[in-house]
Design a protein around this motif. Structure first.
Motif, PDB file in Angstrom:
ATOM      1  N   LEU A 278       0.840  -1.200   0.000  1.00  0.00           N
ATOM      2  CA  LEU A 278       0.000   0.000   0.000  1.00  0.00           C
ATOM      3  C   LEU A 278       0.873   1.248   0.000  1.00  0.00           C
ATOM      4  O   LEU A 278       1.840   1.319   0.755  1.00  0.00           O
ATOM      5  CB  LEU A 278      -0.881   0.023   1.243  1.00  0.00           C
ATOM      6  CG  LEU A 278      -1.910  -1.089   1.341  1.00  0.00           C
ATOM      7  CD1 LEU A 278      -2.607  -1.030   2.689  1.00  0.00           C
ATOM      8  CD2 LEU A 278      -2.913  -0.963   0.206  1.00  0.00           C
ATOM      9  N   PRO A 279       0.504   2.251  -0.811  1.00  0.00           N
ATOM     10  CA  PRO A 279       1.343   3.455  -0.836  1.00  0.00           C
ATOM     11  C   PRO A 279       1.103   4.297   0.414  1.00  0.00           C
ATOM     12  O   PRO A 279      -0.017   4.372   0.923  1.00  0.00           O
ATOM     13  CB  PRO A 279       0.869   4.187  -2.089  1.00  0.00           C
ATOM     14  CG  PRO A 279      -0.530   3.728  -2.298  1.00  0.00           C
ATOM     15  CD  PRO A 279      -0.612   2.327  -1.760  1.00  0.00           C
ATOM     16  N   TYR A 280       2.146   4.900   0.882  1.00  0.00           N
ATOM     17  CA  TYR A 280       2.008   5.889   1.946  1.00  0.00           C
ATOM     18  C   TYR A 280       1.563   7.188   1.289  1.00  0.00           C
ATOM     19  O   TYR A 280       2.184   7.656   0.350  1.00  0.00           O
ATOM     20  CB  TYR A 280       3.342   6.099   2.662  1.00  0.00           C
ATOM     21  CG  TYR A 280       3.755   4.916   3.481  1.00  0.00           C
ATOM     22  CD1 TYR A 280       4.705   4.025   3.014  1.00  0.00           C
ATOM     23  CD2 TYR A 280       3.185   4.673   4.729  1.00  0.00           C
ATOM     24  CE1 TYR A 280       5.091   2.935   3.756  1.00  0.00           C
ATOM     25  CE2 TYR A 280       3.561   3.586   5.479  1.00  0.00           C
ATOM     26  CZ  TYR A 280       4.507   2.711   4.992  1.00  0.00           C
ATOM     27  OH  TYR A 280       4.876   1.634   5.726  1.00  0.00           O
ATOM     28  N   GLU A 281       0.489   7.761   1.839  1.00  0.00           N
ATOM     29  CA  GLU A 281      -0.050   8.945   1.175  1.00  0.00           C
ATOM     30  C   GLU A 281      -0.252  10.077   2.148  1.00  0.00           C
ATOM     31  O   GLU A 281      -0.717   9.865   3.271  1.00  0.00           O
ATOM     32  CB  GLU A 281      -1.413   8.632   0.549  1.00  0.00           C
ATOM     33  CG  GLU A 281      -1.318   7.955  -0.792  1.00  0.00           C
ATOM     34  CD  GLU A 281      -2.642   8.021  -1.508  1.00  0.00           C
ATOM     35  OE1 GLU A 281      -2.883   7.137  -2.332  1.00  0.00           O
ATOM     36  OE2 GLU A 281      -3.425   8.955  -1.243  1.00  0.00           O
ATOM     37  N   LEU A 282       0.060  11.256   1.691  1.00  0.00           N
ATOM     38  CA  LEU A 282      -0.230  12.441   2.496  1.00  0.00           C
ATOM     39  C   LEU A 282      -0.703  13.536   1.559  1.00  0.00           C
ATOM     40  O   LEU A 282      -0.109  13.762   0.507  1.00  0.00           O
ATOM     41  CB  LEU A 282       1.041  12.897   3.234  1.00  0.00           C
ATOM     42  CG  LEU A 282       0.909  14.213   4.007  1.00  0.00           C
ATOM     43  CD1 LEU A 282      -0.147  14.107   5.077  1.00  0.00           C
ATOM     44  CD2 LEU A 282       2.244  14.606   4.614  1.00  0.00           C
ATOM     45  N   GLY A 283      -1.794  14.175   1.922  1.00  0.00           N
ATOM     46  CA  GLY A 283      -2.306  15.250   1.067  1.00  0.00           C
ATOM     47  C   GLY A 283      -1.414  16.468   1.129  1.00  0.00           C
ATOM     48  O   GLY A 283      -0.860  16.922   0.134  1.00  0.00           O
ATOM     49  N   ALA A 284      -1.252  17.000   2.318  1.00  0.00           N
ATOM     50  CA  ALA A 284      -0.428  18.196   2.456  1.00  0.00           C
ATOM     51  C   ALA A 284       0.266  18.142   3.804  1.00  0.00           C
ATOM     52  O   ALA A 284      -0.359  17.892   4.819  1.00  0.00           O
ATOM     53  CB  ALA A 284      -1.291  19.446   2.349  1.00  0.00           C
ATOM     54  N   GLY A 285       1.578  18.366   3.785  1.00  0.00           N
ATOM     55  CA  GLY A 285       2.298  18.348   5.052  1.00  0.00           C
ATOM     56  C   GLY A 285       3.694  17.806   4.845  1.00  0.00           C
ATOM     57  O   GLY A 285       4.197  17.691   3.732  1.00  0.00           O
ATOM     58  N   ASP A 286       4.354  17.462   5.936  1.00  0.00           N
ATOM     59  CA  ASP A 286       5.711  16.931   5.878  1.00  0.00           C
ATOM     60  C   ASP A 286       5.688  15.471   6.287  1.00  0.00           C
ATOM     61  O   ASP A 286       5.134  15.125   7.327  1.00  0.00           O
ATOM     62  CB  ASP A 286       6.641  17.719   6.810  1.00  0.00           C
ATOM     63  CG  ASP A 286       6.768  19.153   6.359  1.00  0.00           C
ATOM     64  OD1 ASP A 286       6.866  20.046   7.214  1.00  0.00           O
ATOM     65  OD2 ASP A 286       6.741  19.379   5.130  1.00  0.00           O
ATOM     66  N   ALA A 287       6.309  14.665   5.492  1.00  0.00           N
ATOM     67  CA  ALA A 287       6.310  13.228   5.787  1.00  0.00           C
ATOM     68  C   ALA A 287       7.735  12.738   5.944  1.00  0.00           C
ATOM     69  O   ALA A 287       8.634  13.136   5.214  1.00  0.00           O
ATOM     70  CB  ALA A 287       5.632  12.476   4.641  1.00  0.00           C
ATOM     71  N   LYS A 288       7.918  11.868   6.937  1.00  0.00           N
ATOM     72  CA  LYS A 288       9.236  11.272   7.132  1.00  0.00           C
ATOM     73  C   LYS A 288       9.087   9.776   6.917  1.00  0.00           C
ATOM     74  O   LYS A 288       8.319   9.119   7.622  1.00  0.00           O
ATOM     75  CB  LYS A 288       9.734  11.529   8.550  1.00  0.00           C
ATOM     76  CG  LYS A 288      10.009  12.990   8.853  1.00  0.00           C
ATOM     77  CD  LYS A 288      10.699  13.123  10.203  1.00  0.00           C
ATOM     78  CE  LYS A 288      11.218  14.517  10.474  1.00  0.00           C
ATOM     79  NZ  LYS A 288      10.201  15.533  10.690  1.00  0.00           N
ATOM     80  N   LEU A 289       9.812   9.264   5.987  1.00  0.00           N
ATOM     81  CA  LEU A 289       9.751   7.839   5.704  1.00  0.00           C
ATOM     82  C   LEU A 289      11.058   7.226   6.163  1.00  0.00           C
ATOM     83  O   LEU A 289      12.113   7.441   5.560  1.00  0.00           O
ATOM     84  CB  LEU A 289       9.548   7.623   4.186  1.00  0.00           C
ATOM     85  CG  LEU A 289       9.484   6.190   3.691  1.00  0.00           C
ATOM     86  CD1 LEU A 289       8.329   5.442   4.323  1.00  0.00           C
ATOM     87  CD2 LEU A 289       9.368   6.159   2.186  1.00  0.00           C
ATOM     88  N   ARG A 290      11.006   6.500   7.282  1.00  0.00           N
ATOM     89  CA  ARG A 290      12.227   5.914   7.834  1.00  0.00           C
ATOM     90  C   ARG A 290      12.308   4.451   7.413  1.00  0.00           C
ATOM     91  O   ARG A 290      11.506   3.630   7.831  1.00  0.00           O
ATOM     92  CB  ARG A 290      12.223   5.984   9.368  1.00  0.00           C
ATOM     93  CG  ARG A 290      12.160   7.372   9.871  1.00  0.00           C
ATOM     94  CD  ARG A 290      13.150   7.599  11.018  1.00  0.00           C
ATOM     95  NE  ARG A 290      13.012   8.989  11.475  1.00  0.00           N
ATOM     96  CZ  ARG A 290      12.435   9.345  12.613  1.00  0.00           C
ATOM     97  NH1 ARG A 290      11.966   8.416  13.429  1.00  0.00           N
ATOM     98  NH2 ARG A 290      12.323  10.606  12.932  1.00  0.00           N
ATOM     99  N   LEU A 291      13.256   4.203   6.565  1.00  0.00           N
ATOM    100  CA  LEU A 291      13.412   2.839   6.076  1.00  0.00           C
ATOM    101  C   LEU A 291      14.504   2.112   6.839  1.00  0.00           C
ATOM    102  O   LEU A 291      15.111   1.170   6.344  1.00  0.00           O
ATOM    103  CB  LEU A 291      13.755   2.876   4.572  1.00  0.00           C
ATOM    104  CG  LEU A 291      12.723   3.591   3.699  1.00  0.00           C
ATOM    105  CD1 LEU A 291      13.180   3.632   2.257  1.00  0.00           C
ATOM    106  CD2 LEU A 291      11.377   2.908   3.800  1.00  0.00           C
TER     107      LEU A 291
END
Lengths: 380, 75
Positions: A278-291
């Motif tokens: 499933l895709p990680y989704e954000l409309g508006a804002g700051d996202a941190k993707l920690r892999l």
């Protein structure tokens, strides 16, 4: 311009201070006495004189000067006045004004302001004391033919003897046609279409903003086409231009923005412990993707941010393969300079630094509408 | 509705906007990219064409009216 018959100015008995220019263009009135004096008193009908046109005495106009229109006025009557002077459509002028202003980044608006200052305003017709009744007739004073046709000059009302003159030139506006609702129907239909498509988009159907704007524009365009043949709908051009601008702007920002309408607003921290489809989704804002918590082995992740930043953190032993796009914004990768631009297509690999071959390989698909992608390597 | 003369401005504007609407719909749905710098010059061309059409038909109408006047029994 013909001079006044004997050089006299008519008495300016009218209190209106704007009546400063003398009237008296055109041929001498036939009521002059034999010594050439301008007869302001009696109703003389000398023998043998040419009878006047029925309904009063009319002096033909000189070439009217350019004035700002009082009747055809959206803002200051500049376009109305120029259009009337040269016999062109004022709507055309107004659209041209808007388009040229957009095109030159607002500089053309200066030309409009200059025209506004330089072209004088017109004043309305007003009675001027002076020449008496030219001829007594029993008919009610009709509108002089030039008046109805949009002419200028002076008009003597035979019943009262008042001379109507315009020191500046006045042309009545074209008779207003009865209001046509065709334009309202088209605009309302466009709004309905836009609303329905937006509902679908929010409900999850992937409809970009540009498509919604383009659909509404199509409805307005059909309204304009019908209006060309059947009714007045020219004013639809204004909202149509706005929609065109919206569609243009929206195509720069790809589908990530509209696809994320339901994805929320705010900041996100995503820490996948295992690869998820499933895709990680954000409309508006700051996202941190920690892999950093991913297990060893290959992984496929995708992330979408409509408006904002996406910060991806990887371990030193991870190779990150990125593809996707950014509508407008920057890409910052470790140990490289930042790339900025619009419609950026991503297709890069960030190799692992600590070991080769990499322990973990992550295939990351990124879709950012407007914003920034940054990739950082964690310390360990 | 009443019969009107053909309104060239509305006609040409409607056609141009319809074309742009279709083009932008296709572009937004299929990832084709449009060079947006074409849009406004095309609009200027269309405006000019509309102006020419309006003026030409107005001239024709004027000449017809004058011809009608000339052909009436003169005084």
């Amino acid at each position: 311009m013909c001079p006044t018959p004997d050089g006299e100015q008519p008495e300016a008995m009218n209190e209106n201070p704007t009546l400063v220019e003398p009237i008296g263009t055109g041929p001498e009135p036939a009521a002059d006495g034999p010594d050439g004096t301008h007869d302001t008193q009696g109703a003389q009908n000398p023998q043998g004189a040419t009878p006047p046109p029925a309904g009063g005495y009319y002096t033909p106009p000189a070439q009217p000067p350019l004035r700002r229109s009082r009747t055809d006025r959206v803002f200051s009557g500049v376009c109305g006045g120029i259009a009337r002077q040269y016999g062109i459509d004022p709507v055309l002028l107004r659209i041209l004004l808007v388009v040229l202003t957009v095109f030159t980044g607002g500089a053309f608006a200066l030309a409009y302001i200059v025209a506004w200052l330089v072209i004088p305003d017109e004043t309305a017709w007003a009675p001027v004391a002076g020449a008496g009744p030219a001829y007594a007739t029993a008919q009610p004073a009709p509108v002089p033919p030039s008046y109805a046709a949009g002419g200028t000059g002076t008009y003597v009302d035979p019943a009262t003897g008042t001379v109507y003159g315009a020191p500046q030139y006045y042309a009545p506006a074209k008779p207003r046609e009865p209001r046509s609702y065709l334009g309202v129907i088209a605009l309302s239909a466009a709004v309905v279409v836009g609303g329905v498509l937006s509902i679908l988009a929010v409900a999850g159907v992937d409809i970009p903003v540009a498509t919604v704007a383009a659909a509404m524009l199509a409805v307005l365009a059909i309204g304009l086409l019908v209006g060309a043949f059947r009714g007045r709908a020219k004013w639809l051009i204004a909202p149509a231009v706005i929609l065109l601008l919206v569609a243009q702007a929206a195509t720069v920002i790809p589908r990530a923005v509209s696809g994320s309408w339901g994805a929320g607003v705010g900041d996100r921290i995503w820490i996948p412990a295992e690869p998820t489809p499933l895709p990680y989704e954000l409309g508006a804002g700051d996202a941190k993707l920690r892999l950093t918590n991913l297990p060893t082995g290959p992984a496929t992740i995708s992330a979408k941010v409509g408006l904002g930043t996406l910060l991806v953190t990887i371990r030193p032993d991870t190779t990150l393969v990125i593809h996707g796009r950014i509508g407008a914004g920057d890409v910052k990768l470790p140990a490289t300079t930042t790339t900025s631009g619009t419609s950026l297509v991503l297709d890069t690999t960030v190799p692992a630094t600590s070991v080769t071959p990499a322990v973990t390989t992550v295939d990351l698909t990124v879709d950012i509408g407007l914003g920034e992608l940054e990739v950082r390597r964690a310390a360990s | 509705m009443r019969r009107h003369d053909l309104d060239w401005v509305s006609l040409i504007a409607g056609l141009v906007f319809l074309v742009f609407a279709v083009v932008y719909t296709i572009a937004s749905l299929t990832d084709v990219s449009i060079d947006g710098r074409f849009v406004w010059p095309i609009i200027l061309v269309a405006l000019g064409a509309a102006g020419i059409a309006t003026a030409v038909t107005a001239t024709q109408r004027q000449e017809k009216a004058l011809a009608d006047l000339d052909s009436e029994p003169g005084e």
